[in-house]
Design a protein around this motif. Structure first.
Motif, PDB file in Angstrom:
ATOM      1  N   HIS A  91       1.317  -1.212   0.317  1.00 47.48           N
ATOM      2  CA  HIS A  91      -0.010  -0.380  -0.048  1.00 47.48           C
ATOM      3  C   HIS A  91       0.628   1.114   0.355  1.00 47.48           C
ATOM      4  O   HIS A  91       0.758   2.552  -0.255  1.00 47.48           O
ATOM      5  CB  HIS A  91      -0.845   0.033   1.086  1.00 47.48           C
ATOM      6  CG  HIS A  91      -2.035  -0.829   1.406  1.00 47.48           C
ATOM      7  ND1 HIS A  91      -2.877  -1.217   0.335  1.00 47.48           N
ATOM      8  CD2 HIS A  91      -2.109  -2.487   2.028  1.00 47.48           C
ATOM      9  CE1 HIS A  91      -3.807  -2.648   0.775  1.00 47.48           C
ATOM     10  NE2 HIS A  91      -2.909  -3.216   1.363  1.00 47.48           N
ATOM     11  N   GLY A  92       2.057   1.102  -0.007  1.00 45.63           N
ATOM     12  CA  GLY A  92       2.929   2.160   0.123  1.00 45.63           C
ATOM     13  C   GLY A  92       3.829   2.746   0.980  1.00 45.63           C
ATOM     14  O   GLY A  92       3.428   2.118   2.269  1.00 45.63           O
ATOM     15  N   ARG A  93       4.442   3.527   1.331  1.00 50.29           N
ATOM     16  CA  ARG A  93       5.437   4.079   2.153  1.00 50.29           C
ATOM     17  C   ARG A  93       4.601   4.755   2.801  1.00 50.29           C
ATOM     18  O   ARG A  93       4.370   4.243   4.768  1.00 50.29           O
ATOM     19  CB  ARG A  93       6.427   4.556   1.858  1.00 50.29           C
ATOM     20  CG  ARG A  93       7.714   3.924   1.008  1.00 50.29           C
ATOM     21  CD  ARG A  93       9.150   5.013   1.372  1.00 50.29           C
ATOM     22  NE  ARG A  93       8.709   5.986   0.762  1.00 50.29           N
ATOM     23  CZ  ARG A  93      10.486   6.757   0.625  1.00 50.29           C
ATOM     24  NH1 ARG A  93      11.060   6.570   1.127  1.00 50.29           N
ATOM     25  NH2 ARG A  93      10.051   7.791  -0.399  1.00 50.29           N
ATOM     26  N   ARG A  94       3.813   5.374   2.952  1.00 50.27           N
ATOM     27  CA  ARG A  94       2.819   6.319   3.970  1.00 50.27           C
ATOM     28  C   ARG A  94       0.915   6.317   3.962  1.00 50.27           C
ATOM     29  O   ARG A  94       1.390   6.204   5.163  1.00 50.27           O
ATOM     30  CB  ARG A  94       3.218   7.831   2.997  1.00 50.27           C
ATOM     31  CG  ARG A  94       4.314   8.553   2.449  1.00 50.27           C
ATOM     32  CD  ARG A  94       5.263   8.968   3.273  1.00 50.27           C
ATOM     33  NE  ARG A  94       6.322   8.612   2.795  1.00 50.27           N
ATOM     34  CZ  ARG A  94       8.030   9.026   3.278  1.00 50.27           C
ATOM     35  NH1 ARG A  94       7.689   8.819   4.604  1.00 50.27           N
ATOM     36  NH2 ARG A  94       8.669   9.156   2.183  1.00 50.27           N
ATOM     37  N   ALA A 137       3.119  12.909  10.038  1.00 46.37           N
ATOM     38  CA  ALA A 137       4.296  12.911  10.093  1.00 46.37           C
ATOM     39  C   ALA A 137       4.453  12.297   7.766  1.00 46.37           C
ATOM     40  O   ALA A 137       4.951  12.349   7.553  1.00 46.37           O
ATOM     41  CB  ALA A 137       4.939  11.704  10.496  1.00 46.37           C
ATOM     42  N   ALA A 138       3.422  11.334   7.989  1.00 45.31           N
ATOM     43  CA  ALA A 138       3.414  10.578   6.560  1.00 45.31           C
ATOM     44  C   ALA A 138       2.304  10.973   5.654  1.00 45.31           C
ATOM     45  O   ALA A 138       3.197  11.752   4.941  1.00 45.31           O
ATOM     46  CB  ALA A 138       2.730   9.207   7.091  1.00 45.31           C
ATOM     47  N   VAL A 139       1.793  12.403   6.218  1.00 40.71           N
ATOM     48  CA  VAL A 139       1.045  13.317   5.000  1.00 40.71           C
ATOM     49  C   VAL A 139       1.797  14.546   4.796  1.00 40.71           C
ATOM     50  O   VAL A 139       2.463  14.515   3.603  1.00 40.71           O
ATOM     51  CB  VAL A 139      -0.539  13.960   6.032  1.00 40.71           C
ATOM     52  CG1 VAL A 139      -0.558  15.017   5.351  1.00 40.71           C
ATOM     53  CG2 VAL A 139      -1.556  13.025   6.200  1.00 40.71           C
ATOM     54  N   THR A 140       2.892  14.950   5.694  1.00 40.62           N
ATOM     55  CA  THR A 140       3.887  15.794   5.245  1.00 40.62           C
ATOM     56  C   THR A 140       4.946  14.908   4.560  1.00 40.62           C
ATOM     57  O   THR A 140       5.499  16.202   3.348  1.00 40.62           O
ATOM     58  CB  THR A 140       4.596  16.639   6.441  1.00 40.62           C
ATOM     59  OG1 THR A 140       5.143  15.781   7.339  1.00 40.62           O
ATOM     60  CG2 THR A 140       3.208  17.180   7.136  1.00 40.62           C
ATOM     61  N   ALA A 141       5.517  13.837   4.268  1.00 40.62           N
ATOM     62  CA  ALA A 141       7.108  13.206   3.781  1.00 40.62           C
ATOM     63  C   ALA A 141       5.935  13.037   2.351  1.00 40.62           C
ATOM     64  O   ALA A 141       6.318  12.871   1.307  1.00 40.62           O
ATOM     65  CB  ALA A 141       6.788  12.275   4.730  1.00 40.62           C
ATOM     66  N   ALA A 142       4.380  12.799   2.466  1.00 38.53           N
ATOM     67  CA  ALA A 142       3.879  12.517   0.664  1.00 38.53           C
ATOM     68  C   ALA A 142       3.981  14.099   0.169  1.00 38.53           C
ATOM     69  O   ALA A 142       4.269  13.363  -1.265  1.00 38.53           O
ATOM     70  CB  ALA A 142       2.187  12.702   0.500  1.00 38.53           C
TER      71      ALA A 142
END
Length: 416
Positions: A91-94, A137-142
């Motif tokens: 499903h991906g990294r984030r 953290a995942a939202v901003t890294a996207a």
């Protein structure tokens, strides 16, 4: 937009569409609802209920609970950012971390709803900070994963707009839901539902297992130190964000008490909602415009500097014009400045990231500059309000800190 496996570590070149930006912005706003419903209204109300007989004032209790929660946030954001960097899920990294963070945050808000004293209140808030930081953290890294450099100002603007709407929405839900428990429940539902359009409609980039570094505790822990000597632009960018957010945290922390105890406003909870709405309207008027304008001219620093100066002037206004009209004007001007700062500073941060493989971790370290002020602000604000001159001195100190942050942006050399 390409979704090949190798794209996970490539510098993005294809512009993202409006649907992707809108869905990610909604997910971001949902996380901020989960944070700011409690921070603006609910935690302060619980502190007021639990303080009698506890040996602490409501101000001290609120400062203690929010400070401990912010300490959890300090560790959680870079930790989950680093873990998402290494995630090789189909499903991906984030996306897995966005789902886990939102679901865990909703459950944690329900723990807060059931709190019956300061200890369960502190436990619930720590859990909220732990889980929502995983999603954030995942939202901003996207963004650096998917958005090309010259579109990041505008995307950052929409994320900033969603952040403001999340703050206003969380405050509104906490105010109109009909009680502390109902307020937490409403925030929990919105936090969970708000991330669904992004995770269900937009495929994430998958990291091939072959591209994931071999595991080493030593290397993993050492990676959280980003040397200012080796990466000076990143160091200055981190410091400026910390100072600006510390100034803003000092303004917000005791806002409910400022209206009640200093301005003698008849309905301080409604007053907080009004000021938040005024701030949100002016912020929304500048956050996207500032980001798009920065993209078009290809410059970041002038926008951040002048927005910081404007915010410092507005904060000083709370110290010298301590009336309800003064608070309205300050909230409006702060919104104008913080709108530009929110979008352009985010783009600036993504421009100084060292390595694609560590985007989530490095942004998590940068996001410590958002969380650390929540620890520092109570420690700084409580003695100022209690012993060193009250709210007038508090807001003058906040203005000086914000002005220092604006000036230091000039030390960043690698960004125009």
């Amino acid at each position: 937009m390409t979704t090949t496996a190798s794209a996970a570590l490539a510098e993005p070149v294809d512009r993202v569409g409006r649907g992707w930006t809108a869905a990610l912005s909604l997910a971001n706003g949902a996380i901020w609802v989960g944070w700011y419903g409690p921070l603006q209204i609910l935690l302060a109300s619980q502190a007021e209920d639990f303080a009698p007989g506890s040996g602490m004032s409501k101000e001290t209790m609120l400062a203690w609970v929010t400070g401990v929660g912010a300490a959890v946030s300090l560790a959680a954001n870079p930790l989950f950012g680093a873990l998402s960097d290494r995630t090789t899920s189909r499903h991906g990294r984030r996306t897995p971390w966005i789902v886990a963070g939102a679901a865990g945050g909703a459950l944690s808000l329900l723990v807060l709803a059931a709190a019956d004293g300061v200890w369960t209140m502190a436990l619930g808030w720590c859990l909220v900070q732990l889980t929502l930081n995983a999603g954030f953290a995942a939202v901003t890294a996207a963004v650096p994963d998917r958005v090309p450099r010259l579109q990041r100002g505008s995307v950052g603007g929409w994320l900033g707009a969603a952040q403001v709407l999340g703050v206003v929405g969380g405050t509104g839900l906490a105010t109109v839901a009909g009680g502390v428990g109902a307020g937490y429940t409403a925030c929990a539902v919105f936090t969970l539902v708000g991330v669904l359009p992004y995770v269900l409609r937009h495929a994430d980039l998958r990291l091939p297992a072959a591209d994931r570094p071999a595991w080493s505790w030593r290397d993993f822990l050492a990676g959280f130190w980003l040397s200012p000597r080796r990466y000076p632009d990143l160091g200055w960018a981190w410091l400026t964000r910390f100072l600006m957010n510390l100034s803003n945290a000092l303004v917000l922390l005791y806002l409910l008490y400022y209206l009640r105890d200093r301005l003698s406003y008849a309905d301080p909870e409604q007053g907080v909602l009004i000021l938040t709405a005024v701030n949100g309207v002016t912020l929304l008027a500048t956050v996207v415009v500032g980001g798009v304008w920065s993209d078009r001219v290809g410059r970041r620093k002038p926008f951040v500097i002048w927005s910081g100066v404007l915010m410092a002037v507005a904060t000083a206004g709370l110290a010298v014009w301590q009336t309800w009209p003064g608070a309205i004007v300050a909230a409006a001007v702060l919104g104008v400045g913080f709108g530009v700062f929110t979008s352009v500073d985010f783009a600036l941060m993504t421009d100084v990231l060292p390595k694609a493989l560590d985007r989530g971790k490095d942004l998590g370290v940068i996001n410590v500059a958002n969380a650390l002020p929540q620890v520092a602000a109570p420690a700084l604000a409580a003695p100022i309000v209690t012993y060193l001159g009250g709210y007038r001195v508090l807001y003058l100190v906040a203005a000086a800190i914000g002005l220092a942050g604006a000036v230091l942006v000039g030390r960043i050399k690698g960004v125009d």
